[in-house]
Design a protein around this motif. Structure first.
Motif, short mmCIF file in Angstrom:
data_model
loop_
_atom_site.label_atom_id
_atom_site.label_comp_id
_atom_site.label_asym_id
_atom_site.label_seq_id
_atom_site.Cartn_x
_atom_site.Cartn_y
_atom_site.Cartn_z
N PRO A 129 -101.02 -95.43 -91.30
CA PRO A 129 -102.04 -96.12 -92.08
C PRO A 129 -103.13 -95.19 -92.63
CG PRO A 129 -102.47 -96.42 -89.76
CD PRO A 129 -101.16 -95.71 -89.86
N TRP A 130 -103.78 -95.69 -93.68
CA TRP A 130 -104.96 -95.01 -94.22
C TRP A 130 -106.15 -95.49 -93.42
CZ3 TRP A 130 -109.10 -97.12 -97.38
CH2 TRP A 130 -109.96 -96.13 -97.89
N MET A 131 -106.84 -94.55 -92.78
CA MET A 131 -107.93 -94.87 -91.87
C MET A 131 -108.99 -93.79 -92.00
SD MET A 131 -107.52 -95.66 -87.83
CE MET A 131 -108.79 -96.47 -86.88
N PRO A 132 -109.88 -93.89 -92.98
CA PRO A 132 -110.82 -92.79 -93.25
C PRO A 132 -111.73 -92.46 -92.08
CG PRO A 132 -111.40 -94.77 -94.50
CD PRO A 132 -110.06 -95.01 -93.91
N VAL A 133 -112.24 -93.46 -91.39
CA VAL A 133 -113.02 -93.23 -90.16
C VAL A 133 -112.09 -93.54 -88.99
CG1 VAL A 133 -114.99 -93.96 -88.78
CG2 VAL A 133 -115.22 -93.75 -91.26
N ASP A 134 -111.70 -92.51 -88.26
CA ASP A 134 -110.68 -92.70 -87.24
C ASP A 134 -111.17 -92.36 -85.83
OD1 ASP A 134 -110.91 -89.98 -87.43
OD2 ASP A 134 -108.80 -89.59 -87.85
N ASN A 135 -112.50 -92.31 -85.66
CA ASN A 135 -113.00 -91.95 -84.34
C ASN A 135 -114.41 -92.50 -84.15
OD1 ASN A 135 -112.98 -90.70 -81.80
ND2 ASN A 135 -111.96 -88.89 -82.63
N VAL A 136 -114.87 -92.47 -82.90
CA VAL A 136 -116.24 -92.89 -82.61
C VAL A 136 -117.22 -91.81 -83.05
CG1 VAL A 136 -115.56 -94.35 -80.68
CG2 VAL A 136 -116.06 -91.94 -80.26
N HIS A 137 -118.48 -92.18 -83.22
CA HIS A 137 -119.55 -91.26 -83.62
C HIS A 137 -119.30 -90.62 -84.98
CE1 HIS A 137 -121.49 -91.75 -79.77
NE2 HIS A 137 -120.40 -91.38 -79.13
N LEU A 138 -118.53 -91.29 -85.83
CA LEU A 138 -118.25 -90.81 -87.18
C LEU A 138 -118.55 -91.93 -88.17
CD1 LEU A 138 -117.05 -88.61 -89.07
CD2 LEU A 138 -114.80 -89.65 -88.65
N ALA A 139 -119.37 -91.63 -89.18
CA ALA A 139 -119.70 -92.59 -90.24
C ALA A 139 -119.14 -92.10 -91.57
CB ALA A 139 -121.22 -92.76 -90.33
N ALA A 140 -119.20 -92.94 -92.60
CA ALA A 140 -118.70 -92.54 -93.91
C ALA A 140 -119.54 -93.17 -95.01
CB ALA A 140 -117.23 -92.95 -94.08
N GLU A 141 -119.86 -92.34 -96.01
CA GLU A 141 -120.56 -92.86 -97.20
C GLU A 141 -119.58 -93.56 -98.12
OE1 GLU A 141 -124.44 -90.03 -97.88
OE2 GLU A 141 -122.56 -89.40 -98.82
N ARG A 142 -118.48 -92.89 -98.45
CA ARG A 142 -117.50 -93.53 -99.33
C ARG A 142 -116.12 -92.89 -99.12
NH1 ARG A 142 -120.82 -90.22 -102.25
NH2 ARG A 142 -119.87 -88.62 -103.58
N ALA A 143 -115.11 -93.72 -99.26
CA ALA A 143 -113.73 -93.27 -99.12
C ALA A 143 -112.86 -94.15 -100.01
CB ALA A 143 -113.27 -93.36 -97.67
N SER A 147 -130.26 -93.42 -93.67
CA SER A 147 -130.65 -93.33 -92.26
C SER A 147 -129.82 -94.26 -91.37
CB SER A 147 -132.14 -93.67 -92.12
OG SER A 147 -132.41 -94.99 -92.58
N LEU A 148 -129.33 -95.38 -91.92
CA LEU A 148 -128.50 -96.29 -91.13
C LEU A 148 -127.17 -95.65 -90.74
CD1 LEU A 148 -129.09 -99.68 -93.01
CD2 LEU A 148 -130.07 -98.95 -90.82
N LEU A 149 -126.67 -94.73 -91.57
CA LEU A 149 -125.41 -94.06 -91.26
C LEU A 149 -125.59 -92.98 -90.21
CD1 LEU A 149 -123.69 -93.69 -94.76
CD2 LEU A 149 -123.26 -95.39 -92.99
N LEU A 150 -126.81 -92.58 -89.96
CA LEU A 150 -127.06 -91.53 -88.96
C LEU A 150 -127.09 -92.10 -87.54
CD1 LEU A 150 -129.86 -89.51 -90.80
CD2 LEU A 150 -127.43 -88.96 -90.64
N GLU A 151 -127.24 -93.41 -87.42
CA GLU A 151 -127.28 -94.02 -86.10
C GLU A 151 -125.93 -93.85 -85.40
OE1 GLU A 151 -128.44 -98.08 -86.43
OE2 GLU A 151 -130.33 -97.64 -87.45
N ASN A 152 -125.95 -93.33 -84.19
CA ASN A 152 -124.75 -93.11 -83.35
C ASN A 152 -123.79 -92.08 -83.93
OD1 ASN A 152 -125.50 -95.21 -81.47
ND2 ASN A 152 -124.77 -96.69 -82.99
N ALA A 153 -124.18 -91.38 -85.01
CA ALA A 153 -123.25 -90.47 -85.69
C ALA A 153 -123.48 -89.02 -85.27
CB ALA A 153 -123.40 -90.61 -87.20
N HIS A 154 -122.37 -88.32 -85.03
CA HIS A 154 -122.39 -86.87 -84.87
C HIS A 154 -121.93 -86.18 -86.16
CE1 HIS A 154 -123.31 -87.66 -80.82
NE2 HIS A 154 -122.10 -87.77 -80.33
#
Length: 464
Positions: free
Chosen positions: A158-172, A31-38
């Motif tokens: 560069p390697w940048m798995p999360v590269d934008n706002v409103h985007l979260a990641a579980e694992r990369a 649920s913490l990853l859902l905050e602010n995430a689209h």
């Protein structure tokens, strides 16, 4: 005993028939990853295998759950390729909110087109795109593909798995599978993770970096650039190949040496052009006047046209070709301008820069290719003149807001030198307007308006 056996068999059957895609069920997202995430990246794994100095294979697995319509663009796919990069084994799979597989993507859902088609006369750079118009949210998309490289330079980092706002990641994760003697450097930014190192046989090694539980950040007006907010890692090989050219990135000097190798013999001009330059500057003794005259000649006799073929992504067309044809892209026009100034007796240097509205922070202690544009540096005894060669209107010495106050690599005869372009100070950004109005006895007005633009306002005026 029979009851235990039946329970065991039932569990095995249930596991066997459980869809592997159910691991992508939305309910399993923290649920913490859902905050602010689209959207939430479920997994994003990159494996880079260095097979030789000119053979590299990169395998990508990317899985993202799109939570709502505002996150639909996170399901889009863009893969750039050219004569040095070939895409193989591309496939996509759609899952519903429960992680159940909906279908495999069809071949016609991947669109292949020319990159830079809006402004390039010709480019071998191409892009594969996938766009989605799913109507039921949330959904999950999984992409898998391989890119085979025939170069070891500039592998899209560069390697940048999360590269934008409103985007979260579980694992990369990113893994390098390299020969024992392959040397490369890395620099972590906004993260302190260290690689996990493992031997792979007698002659190879594995290096793995992993990020988990990256929370989404919301958009804010005037917020800093994403590279200043999100964790990423720069990678750079020491020795590398690009086409038939070999180079080294251990130092800025050596990067400049490689650029000199690419540019060797490219500044020769035909006799008519040299004679024209000498006629235009004959009798002039003021160095700044000579530079201005040559710069204005270049502006009035050329236009920007992009042609991108093979090594041409980094190698300019010969100055003699630009003189004959009257066009070129930034590298060709900058190289041509250096040649014209040399013909007028003015020493100038071809210069690389990261151009754009956002300033990319270059680490002076981590030499690599950060650059996407070329300009000209003209060192004087007590000053330095910078020239933007792709604009036919800018005055001499003004290079526009997209080139100001940032690191550049000046390519001298002795290699590369890292320095900065000057900033424009607040009191230098001015628009001065004087309006004279006169009225006659009948009430008719005669108005004369004079405007003077200084600093960044020059660029804004030109773009109007």
């Amino acid at each position: 005993m029979q009851i235990k056996l039946l329970l065991t068999i039932s569990c095995l059957i249930a596991c066997f028939f459980t869809s592997p895609g159910q691991e992508y069920a939305v309910e399993k997202i923290d649920s913490l990853l859902l905050e602010n995430a689209h959207a939430v990246i479920r997994e994003y794994h990159t494996r880079v295998e260095i097979r030789s100095r000119n053979r590299v294979q990169k395998q990508i697995t990317y899985v993202v759950t799109v939570l709502n319509e505002r996150g639909s663009h996170f399901a889009d796919l863009d893969i750039v390729y050219d004569s040095f990069r070939k895409v193989r084994n591309l496939k996509g799979t759609l899952y519903d909110k429960n992680g159940e597989k909906i279908r495999d993507m069809r071949r016609r859902e991947f669109f292949d087109s020319q990159l830079y088609s809006d402004y390039a006369l010709y480019s071998e750079n191409r892009i594969i795109k996938a766009r989605h118009n799913e109507r039921e949210y949330p959904f999950t998309i999984k992409y898998e593909y391989t890119v085979n490289y025939s170069i070891t330079a500039f592998l899209d980092f560069p390697w940048m798995p999360v590269d934008n706002v409103h985007l979260a990641a579980e694992r990369a994760s990113i893994t390098f599978d390299t020969p024992q003697d392959f040397e490369f450097r890395n620099k972590t930014v906004l993260t302190d993770i260290l690689p996990r190192q493992e031997p792979l046989g007698r002659n190879r090694k594995l290096y793995t970096w992993e990020l988990t539980h990256i929370k989404a950040i919301p958009h804010e007006p005037y917020m800093p650039y994403r590279l200043d907010l999100l964790p990423h890692i720069f990678f750079s090989p020491n020795e590398f190949t690009y086409g038939r050219y070999r180079g080294n990135m251990r130092s800025w000097k050596e990067i400049g040496d490689w650029i000199n190798l690419l540019n060797e013999g490219k500044q020769d001009l035909d006799r008519q052009t040299v004679q024209k330059v000498r006629e235009l500057t004959d009798g002039m003794t003021d160095t700044l006047e000579i530079i201005q005259t040559v710069y204005q000649y270049m502006q009035s006799h050329t236009r920007y046209v992009a042609i991108m073929l093979g090594v041409g992504g980094f190698q300019p067309e010969p100055a003699s070709s630009v003189a004959r044809l009257g066009y070129g892209e930034c590298k060709a026009l900058s190289n041509y301008t250096v040649a014209l100034l040399n013909a007028a007796g003015i020493k100038a240097h071809y210069t690389l820069i990261q151009s754009g509205q956002q300033i990319v922070q270059i680490d002076p202690d981590f030499p690599s290719n950060y650059f996407n544009h070329a300009i000209v540096c003209v060192p004087l005894e007590n000053d330095t003149i910078w020239l933007e060669t792709t604009n036919q209107i800018l005055p001499v010495g003004f290079i526009g807001a997209s080139n100001m106050d940032r690191y550049v690599l000046v390519v001298t005869d002795n290699g590369g030198v890292l320095t900065r372009t000057p900033p424009v100070l607040a009191d230098e950004n001015r628009i001065h307007q004087v309006l004279h109005a006169s009225l006659d006895t009948n009430g008719n007005a005669r108005i004369n308006l004079r405007k003077e633009f200084n600093g960044v306002s020059i660029t804004n005026r030109i773009l109007q």
